[in-house]
Write a protein that holds these residues in place. Structure first.
Motif, PDB file in Angstrom:
ATOM      1  N   THR A 170       0.830  -1.193   0.000  1.00 10.73           N
ATOM      2  CA  THR A 170       0.000   0.000   0.000  1.00 10.73           C
ATOM      3  C   THR A 170       0.869   1.249   0.000  1.00 10.73           C
ATOM      4  OG1 THR A 170      -1.718  -1.188   1.242  1.00 10.73           O
ATOM      5  CG2 THR A 170      -1.872   1.219   1.185  1.00 10.73           C
ATOM      6  N   THR A 171       0.610   2.149  -0.946  1.00 12.97           N
ATOM      7  CA  THR A 171       1.344   3.409  -1.057  1.00 12.97           C
ATOM      8  C   THR A 171       0.349   4.526  -1.374  1.00 12.97           C
ATOM      9  OG1 THR A 171       1.776   2.943  -3.390  1.00 12.97           O
ATOM     10  CG2 THR A 171       3.500   2.351  -1.821  1.00 12.97           C
ATOM     11  N   GLU A 200       0.917  -7.224  -5.283  1.00 14.77           N
ATOM     12  CA  GLU A 200      -0.308  -6.486  -5.600  1.00 14.77           C
ATOM     13  C   GLU A 200      -0.220  -5.107  -4.975  1.00 14.77           C
ATOM     14  OE1 GLU A 200      -4.863  -6.523  -4.001  1.00 14.77           O
ATOM     15  OE2 GLU A 200      -4.154  -8.404  -4.865  1.00 14.77           O
ATOM     16  N   GLN A 201      -0.459  -4.079  -5.771  1.00 19.20           N
ATOM     17  CA  GLN A 201      -0.380  -2.706  -5.270  1.00 19.20           C
ATOM     18  C   GLN A 201      -1.758  -2.181  -4.895  1.00 19.20           C
ATOM     19  OE1 GLN A 201       2.100   0.427  -6.833  1.00 19.20           O
ATOM     20  NE2 GLN A 201       3.135  -0.995  -8.221  1.00 19.20           N
ATOM     21  N   LYS A 202      -1.817  -1.446  -3.789  1.00 19.00           N
ATOM     22  CA  LYS A 202      -3.033  -0.753  -3.379  1.00 19.00           C
ATOM     23  C   LYS A 202      -2.690   0.714  -3.131  1.00 19.00           C
ATOM     24  CE  LYS A 202      -5.810  -2.429  -0.332  1.00 19.00           C
ATOM     25  NZ  LYS A 202      -6.328  -3.025   0.918  1.00 19.00           N
ATOM     26  N   ILE A 203      -3.623   1.598  -3.471  1.00 15.48           N
ATOM     27  CA  ILE A 203      -3.415   3.029  -3.270  1.00 15.48           C
ATOM     28  C   ILE A 203      -4.293   3.494  -2.116  1.00 15.48           C
ATOM     29  CG2 ILE A 203      -3.486   5.322  -4.322  1.00 15.48           C
ATOM     30  CD1 ILE A 203      -1.455   3.357  -5.536  1.00 15.48           C
ATOM     31  N   GLY A 210       5.217   6.857   2.599  1.00 18.92           N
ATOM     32  CA  GLY A 210       5.842   5.596   2.985  1.00 18.92           C
ATOM     33  C   GLY A 210       5.110   4.433   2.341  1.00 18.92           C
ATOM     34  N   LEU A 211       5.160   3.282   2.988  1.00 17.92           N
ATOM     35  CA  LEU A 211       4.469   2.113   2.448  1.00 17.92           C
ATOM     36  C   LEU A 211       4.140   1.121   3.553  1.00 17.92           C
ATOM     37  CD1 LEU A 211       6.937  -0.227   0.514  1.00 17.92           C
ATOM     38  CD2 LEU A 211       7.678   1.468   2.158  1.00 17.92           C
ATOM     39  N   VAL A 212       3.131   0.276   3.263  1.00 13.49           N
ATOM     40  CA  VAL A 212       2.728  -0.801   4.167  1.00 13.49           C
ATOM     41  C   VAL A 212       2.763  -2.090   3.350  1.00 13.49           C
ATOM     42  CG1 VAL A 212       0.937  -1.733   5.668  1.00 13.49           C
ATOM     43  CG2 VAL A 212       1.227   0.751   5.462  1.00 13.49           C
ATOM     44  N   VAL A 213       3.470  -3.095   3.869  1.00 17.34           N
ATOM     45  CA  VAL A 213       3.581  -4.378   3.173  1.00 17.34           C
ATOM     46  C   VAL A 213       2.874  -5.452   4.006  1.00 17.34           C
ATOM     47  CG1 VAL A 213       5.143  -6.087   2.179  1.00 17.34           C
ATOM     48  CG2 VAL A 213       5.806  -3.670   2.217  1.00 17.34           C
ATOM     49  N   GLU A 214       1.944  -6.162   3.375  1.00 16.77           N
ATOM     50  CA  GLU A 214       1.203  -7.229   4.046  1.00 16.77           C
ATOM     51  C   GLU A 214       1.385  -8.530   3.282  1.00 16.77           C
ATOM     52  OE1 GLU A 214      -2.961  -5.893   5.111  1.00 16.77           O
ATOM     53  OE2 GLU A 214      -2.363  -4.256   3.758  1.00 16.77           O
ATOM     54  N   PHE A 215       1.661  -9.609   4.000  1.00 15.27           N
ATOM     55  CA  PHE A 215       1.699 -10.931   3.372  1.00 15.27           C
ATOM     56  C   PHE A 215       1.523 -11.976   4.460  1.00 15.27           C
ATOM     57  CE2 PHE A 215       5.910  -9.384   4.230  1.00 15.27           C
ATOM     58  CZ  PHE A 215       6.540 -10.417   4.881  1.00 15.27           C
ATOM     59  N   GLY A 216       0.693 -12.979   4.123  1.00 15.16           N
ATOM     60  CA  GLY A 216       0.386 -13.989   5.137  1.00 15.16           C
ATOM     61  C   GLY A 216      -0.259 -13.312   6.339  1.00 15.16           C
ATOM     62  N   GLN A 217       0.275 -13.577   7.494  1.00 12.67           N
ATOM     63  CA  GLN A 217      -0.216 -12.969   8.725  1.00 12.67           C
ATOM     64  C   GLN A 217       0.653 -11.790   9.158  1.00 12.67           C
ATOM     65  OE1 GLN A 217      -3.066 -14.085  10.119  1.00 12.67           O
ATOM     66  NE2 GLN A 217      -3.231 -15.609   8.495  1.00 12.67           N
ATOM     67  N   LYS A 218       1.559 -11.346   8.275  1.00  8.60           N
ATOM     68  CA  LYS A 218       2.525 -10.325   8.638  1.00  8.60           C
ATOM     69  C   LYS A 218       2.158  -8.964   8.054  1.00  8.60           C
ATOM     70  CE  LYS A 218       5.032 -13.648  10.416  1.00  8.60           C
ATOM     71  NZ  LYS A 218       5.175 -13.808  11.882  1.00  8.60           N
ATOM     72  N   VAL A 219       2.438  -7.908   8.805  1.00  6.68           N
ATOM     73  CA  VAL A 219       2.273  -6.540   8.333  1.00  6.68           C
ATOM     74  C   VAL A 219       3.524  -5.759   8.706  1.00  6.68           C
ATOM     75  CG1 VAL A 219       0.930  -4.413   8.483  1.00  6.68           C
ATOM     76  CG2 VAL A 219      -0.237  -6.621   8.624  1.00  6.68           C
ATOM     77  N   PHE A 220       4.154  -5.142   7.700  1.00  7.23           N
ATOM     78  CA  PHE A 220       5.339  -4.323   7.926  1.00  7.23           C
ATOM     79  C   PHE A 220       4.959  -2.893   7.571  1.00  7.23           C
ATOM     80  CE2 PHE A 220       9.857  -3.097   6.837  1.00  7.23           C
ATOM     81  CZ  PHE A 220      10.317  -3.189   8.138  1.00  7.23           C
ATOM     82  N   ASP A 221       4.701  -2.088   8.597  1.00  8.70           N
ATOM     83  CA  ASP A 221       4.142  -0.747   8.416  1.00  8.70           C
ATOM     84  C   ASP A 221       5.222   0.314   8.518  1.00  8.70           C
ATOM     85  OD1 ASP A 221       2.695   1.618   8.445  1.00  8.70           O
ATOM     86  OD2 ASP A 221       1.086   0.808   9.675  1.00  8.70           O
TER      87      ASP A 221
END
Length: 241
Positions: A170-171, A200-203, A210-221
């Motif tokens: 997400t950006t 997959e990109q989300k706006i 900045g950006l937020v990266v999500e995959f599986g059960q993880k979120v890197f904010d």
């Protein structure tokens, strides 16, 4: 480029997050009675003898249970990709036709009418027996309105089966192709060669930057919004002199 470089500088923290325990080790909560119903018409489709098939990881909730039951049946018939494609074809049909979408959600429609309609649609679309039987059961129990969610959960299982991992980034504005490529390479480096990353990109302008990266059960904010909140909490804390 700067955002991806900052992410690379945070790799140690990111990898530490990845190493933490996840829900994948918990036992499955599949409903045995439902699985029996889903598989009742598949006996002739599966090989006579085959190693026991399991879902790649446990899923929970109604949609997760249904997706897992369908996965077991499709895997036994070696039809995972076909069933996945057919599910999303049906979901796409509900998006294109408001009337069909309303039909799948209207519980006042008699079960017999729902079953006949879905059976006809699947036959005309030449869906596999696995998909058709599954959707007929959904129609029988008034669960057609959940097909979209079930399809998404089913796709998570098939991706895991193929060794793929979906990462949602997400950006505020779309990443340029060069940064998207570098971010994908960074995620691939973090996850190792055993997984294939699908990005997959989300706006979302609300994250401010900045950006937020999500995959599986993880979120890197690493969004500016989250950092601002953290700074606000820090400034509100009493100062000990």
């Amino acid at each position: 480029m700067a955002m991806v470089q900052r992410m690379r500088s945070s790799l140690p923290l990111f990898q530490k997050m990845l190493a933490s325990d996840s829900v994948s080790s918990r036992s499955t909560l599949l409903n045995p009675n439902f699985i029996i119903n889903v598989e009742r018409s598949y006996a002739t489709s599966a090989p006579a003898k085959k190693d026991k098939i399991k879902v790649p990881f446990a899923m929970f909730g109604g949609s997760g249970n249904y997706a897992s039951a369908l996965y077991l049946s499709a895997a036994k018939a070696d039809a995972l990709d076909k069933v996945e494609s057919e599910l999303f074809d049906l979901v796409e049909a509900t998006k294109k036709s408001p009337m069909f979408s309303q039909f799948t959600k209207d519980l006042s429609v008699p079960a017999g009418v729902r079953i006949k309609a879905i059976d006809d649609i699947c036959t005309q679309a030449k869906f596999t027996d696995i998909t058709k039987n599954f959707l007929v059961i959904m129609a029988e129990y008034g669960r057609l309105r959940h097909v979209d969610g079930i399809a998404k959960r089913f796709a998570e299982l098939t991706m895991a089966h193929r060794g793929e991992l979906k990462a949602i980034v997400t950006t505020v504005i779309p990443l340029p192709p060069s940064e998207e490529k570098e971010l994908k390479e960074t995620l691939q480096e973090i996850l190792g060669q055993g997984k294939k990353v699908k990005l997959e990109q989300k706006i979302d302008p609300s994250i401010l930057g900045g950006l937020v990266v999500e995959f599986g059960q993880k979120v890197f904010d690493m969004s500016i919004k989250t950092r601002a909140k953290q700074m606000e909490r820090f400034l509100r804390e009493p100062v000990n002199l």
